[in-house]
Design a protein around this motif. Structure first.
Motif, short mmCIF file in Angstrom:
data_model
loop_
_atom_site.label_atom_id
_atom_site.label_comp_id
_atom_site.label_asym_id
_atom_site.label_seq_id
_atom_site.Cartn_x
_atom_site.Cartn_y
_atom_site.Cartn_z
N PHE A 115 1.01 -1.44 0.03
CA PHE A 115 0.15 -0.04 -0.01
C PHE A 115 0.90 1.17 0.04
CE2 PHE A 115 -1.99 -3.45 2.10
CZ PHE A 115 -3.14 -3.82 1.40
N ALA A 116 0.83 2.05 -0.87
CA ALA A 116 1.77 3.08 -1.19
C ALA A 116 1.16 4.29 -1.48
CB ALA A 116 2.50 2.82 -2.36
N ASP A 117 1.57 5.36 -0.85
CA ASP A 117 1.31 6.73 -1.26
C ASP A 117 1.43 7.19 -2.76
OD1 ASP A 117 1.55 9.86 -1.17
OD2 ASP A 117 0.68 9.55 1.00
N LYS A 118 0.37 7.92 -3.21
CA LYS A 118 0.48 8.36 -4.75
C LYS A 118 1.67 9.45 -4.84
CE LYS A 118 -4.08 7.17 -6.33
NZ LYS A 118 -5.23 7.75 -7.42
N LEU A 119 2.32 9.99 -4.03
CA LEU A 119 3.27 10.81 -4.04
C LEU A 119 4.66 10.05 -3.68
CD1 LEU A 119 2.11 14.27 -3.04
CD2 LEU A 119 2.05 13.24 -5.07
N ASN A 120 4.75 9.01 -3.46
CA ASN A 120 6.09 8.24 -3.30
C ASN A 120 6.96 8.47 -4.44
OD1 ASN A 120 5.34 7.35 -0.77
ND2 ASN A 120 5.01 5.06 -1.62
N HIS A 121 8.43 8.30 -4.18
CA HIS A 121 9.13 8.29 -5.09
C HIS A 121 9.25 7.28 -5.97
CE1 HIS A 121 13.56 8.28 -6.48
NE2 HIS A 121 13.48 9.40 -6.18
N ALA A 122 9.75 7.64 -7.25
CA ALA A 122 9.57 6.58 -8.33
C ALA A 122 10.18 5.36 -8.04
CB ALA A 122 10.11 7.06 -9.68
N SER A 123 11.31 5.11 -7.34
CA SER A 123 11.91 3.98 -6.90
C SER A 123 11.11 2.90 -6.19
CB SER A 123 13.26 4.16 -6.16
OG SER A 123 13.30 4.97 -4.98
N LEU A 124 10.41 3.84 -5.15
CA LEU A 124 9.51 3.06 -4.45
C LEU A 124 8.17 2.49 -5.15
CD1 LEU A 124 8.76 5.05 -1.03
CD2 LEU A 124 9.68 2.73 -1.02
N ASN A 125 8.03 3.01 -6.19
CA ASN A 125 6.84 2.33 -7.13
C ASN A 125 7.44 1.29 -7.82
OD1 ASN A 125 4.99 4.48 -6.44
ND2 ASN A 125 5.62 6.05 -7.83
N ASP A 126 8.58 1.50 -8.53
CA ASP A 126 9.14 0.53 -9.24
C ASP A 126 9.46 -0.76 -8.44
OD1 ASP A 126 9.42 2.27 -11.32
OD2 ASP A 126 11.29 2.60 -11.41
N ALA A 127 9.86 -0.51 -7.30
CA ALA A 127 10.00 -1.59 -6.24
C ALA A 127 8.75 -2.52 -6.04
CB ALA A 127 10.61 -1.35 -4.94
N CYS A 128 7.58 -1.84 -5.76
CA CYS A 128 6.19 -2.12 -5.55
C CYS A 128 5.74 -3.18 -6.84
CB CYS A 128 5.16 -1.27 -5.21
SG CYS A 128 5.40 -0.35 -3.79
N VAL A 129 6.13 -2.68 -8.05
CA VAL A 129 5.79 -3.24 -9.46
C VAL A 129 6.31 -4.48 -9.53
CG1 VAL A 129 5.56 -3.14 -11.80
CG2 VAL A 129 4.85 -1.13 -10.56
N LEU A 130 7.89 -4.48 -9.17
CA LEU A 130 8.77 -5.74 -9.36
C LEU A 130 8.38 -6.75 -8.32
CD1 LEU A 130 12.11 -3.78 -10.22
CD2 LEU A 130 10.63 -5.14 -12.00
N SER A 131 7.99 -6.40 -7.08
CA SER A 131 7.78 -7.42 -6.16
C SER A 131 6.65 -8.20 -6.48
CB SER A 131 7.34 -6.73 -4.86
OG SER A 131 5.96 -6.32 -4.86
N ARG A 132 5.85 -8.14 -7.57
CA ARG A 132 4.68 -9.05 -7.96
C ARG A 132 3.71 -9.11 -6.99
NH1 ARG A 132 9.23 -11.26 -10.01
NH2 ARG A 132 9.38 -11.60 -12.22
N ALA A 133 3.89 -8.09 -5.89
CA ALA A 133 2.47 -8.10 -4.83
C ALA A 133 1.29 -7.22 -5.42
CB ALA A 133 3.15 -7.69 -3.72
N ASP A 134 0.48 -7.62 -4.89
CA ASP A 134 -1.02 -6.47 -5.24
C ASP A 134 -0.34 -5.02 -4.81
OD1 ASP A 134 -3.26 -5.59 -5.89
OD2 ASP A 134 -4.22 -6.12 -3.82
N PHE A 135 -0.43 -4.26 -5.72
CA PHE A 135 -0.11 -2.87 -5.77
C PHE A 135 -1.13 -1.95 -5.52
CE2 PHE A 135 2.85 0.74 -7.87
CZ PHE A 135 2.92 1.36 -6.53
#
Length: 381
Positions: A125-145
């Motif tokens: 669960f990620a804040d919409k203003l998170n840094h791009a590196s956090l977003n990329d990490a969430c996507v690459l984890s294959r978890a529900d983002f």
């Protein structure tokens, strides 16, 4: 394919969105030489003015003499040298957390931590203003983002309550890099406790500045085994790399599972030695934070009655929102012509274009006054 790329670059130019690099030919400081021009620098992240500190330079030189330039291997082969170990221990002790692990960059730390802890069947669960590196990490984890509106605790709680994921992680910036405001970490930790989740805090822009230098957890007085804390060393610390601190079991798991720590050559030991020196300076010299806070107050007071839309930030990041990307570029260029460098930040990095003013302990009161005078002249006040 090249024709498509050329057309895409033309489209970026037409939308005032093309990025270009400038060449800095001096050390990082309040004044820089850039493309042959001498400028006041209000766009870096050297918040405490340590990037060219003589003690850090001496430390890195001594590190090169003792350990050479390259580390020669990954940490798990033979690249984990004594300064790396000392830095991890010093960092964990200063924060009061059980253990820490070093990474070559903050980006690699975010990728490594989230992909090591989360996977299919889990949820992030990620804040919409998170840094791009956090977003990329969430996507690459294959978890529900799942993303929630900025600092919207009710929206986050709704998502957490509805989730049936095996494992949950809340990921936030502690200080948001383009808005300068802070995440409500106590309330976020309360939600993590209530819904059995990790709270992962990227404190790239808070470490060294907040909490007496110890960062956002110290600022809020937070301790919990659910907390995983990231600090980057290339901003207030003035060096390079990143460190993650958490419970010992978390760090041991990352040593064994975080690909960006395992499958890469260790950063030079000399950099770790300089980072140790930086931590010592940050701990000893509180005047740097006091001076930075004075500059922040001076800037905000100077623009309070102007027509500029200054965001409600108490950090070293002071964004001025403007109408569009063309206006951001024009203002940035006009400041440049007056000897002041302020970055124009545009989509897709941010939803609304802005000037991103950043302040440092190395600035003088007269420097901030010069910036204020130029901004007020340009806005017509």
């Amino acid at each position: 394919m090249l024709d498509e790329l050329e057309a895409g670059l033309i489209a970026l130019d037409a939308g005032h969105l093309r990025r270009r690099r400038r060449v800095v030919s001096s050390p990082q400081a309040a004044r820089l030489e850039v493309d042959g021009k001498h400028l006041l620098n209000f766009c870096g992240n050297d918040y405490l003015g340590l990037a060219n500190d003589v003690r850090l330079r001496v430390a890195v030189q001594a590190g090169v003499e003792a350990y050479g330039v390259g580390s020669g291997a990954s940490h798990l082969v033979c690249g984990h040298q004594l300064p790396h170990e000392q830095l991890e221990q010093q960092f964990a002790a200063w924060l009061g957390l059980p253990a820490a692990l070093g990474f070559a960059t903050g980006y690699m730390a975010n990728l490594g931590v989230i992909t090591a802890l989360m996977g299919r069947g889990d949820a992030v669960f990620a804040d919409k203003l998170n840094h791009a590196s956090l977003n990329d990490a969430c996507v690459l984890s294959r978890a529900d983002f799942r993303r929630f509106a900025h600092n919207d605790l009710a929206a986050l709680e709704h998502l957490l309550a509805a989730s049936t994921a095996r494992r949950k992680l809340i990921a936030v910036d502690a200080v948001y890099s383009m808005d300068g405001d802070m995440a409500p970490l106590p309330a976020l930790l309360a939600l993590a406790e209530r819904y059995d989740a990790w709270l992962y805090v990227d404190d790239a822009h808070g470490f060294g500045v907040l909490g007496g230098g110890r960062g956002s957890l110290a600022h809020w007085g937070l301790r919990s085994p659910r907390l995983i804390y990231l600090a980057t060393l290339g901003k207030a610390a003035g060096v390079a790399g990143a460190l993650v601190a958490a419970e010992t079991a978390v760090i041991e798991w990352l040593i064994n599972k975080a690909h960006t720590a395992i499958y890469t050559t260790a950063a030079p030991a000399a950099i770790a030695q300089a980072a140790c020196a930086s931590l010592s300076v940050m701990a000893a010299e509180g005047w740097r934070r006091e001076r930075l806070q004075a500059h922040i107050a001076q800037l905000r007071e100077g623009l309070r009655a102007s027509r500029y839309a200054l965001l409600p930030s108490e950090s070293a990041i002071q964004p001025i929102v403007v109408s569009n990307s063309e206006q951001a570029l024009r203002l940035s260029q006009q400041l440049w012509e007056r000897g002041i460098w302020v970055a124009a930040i545009r989509p897709p990095t941010v939803a609304t274009a802005r000037l991103r003013v950043t302040l440092s302990a190395t600035h003088e009161t007269t420097d901030v006054a010069a910036l204020l005078a130029a901004l007020l002249e340009l806005v017509g006040n």
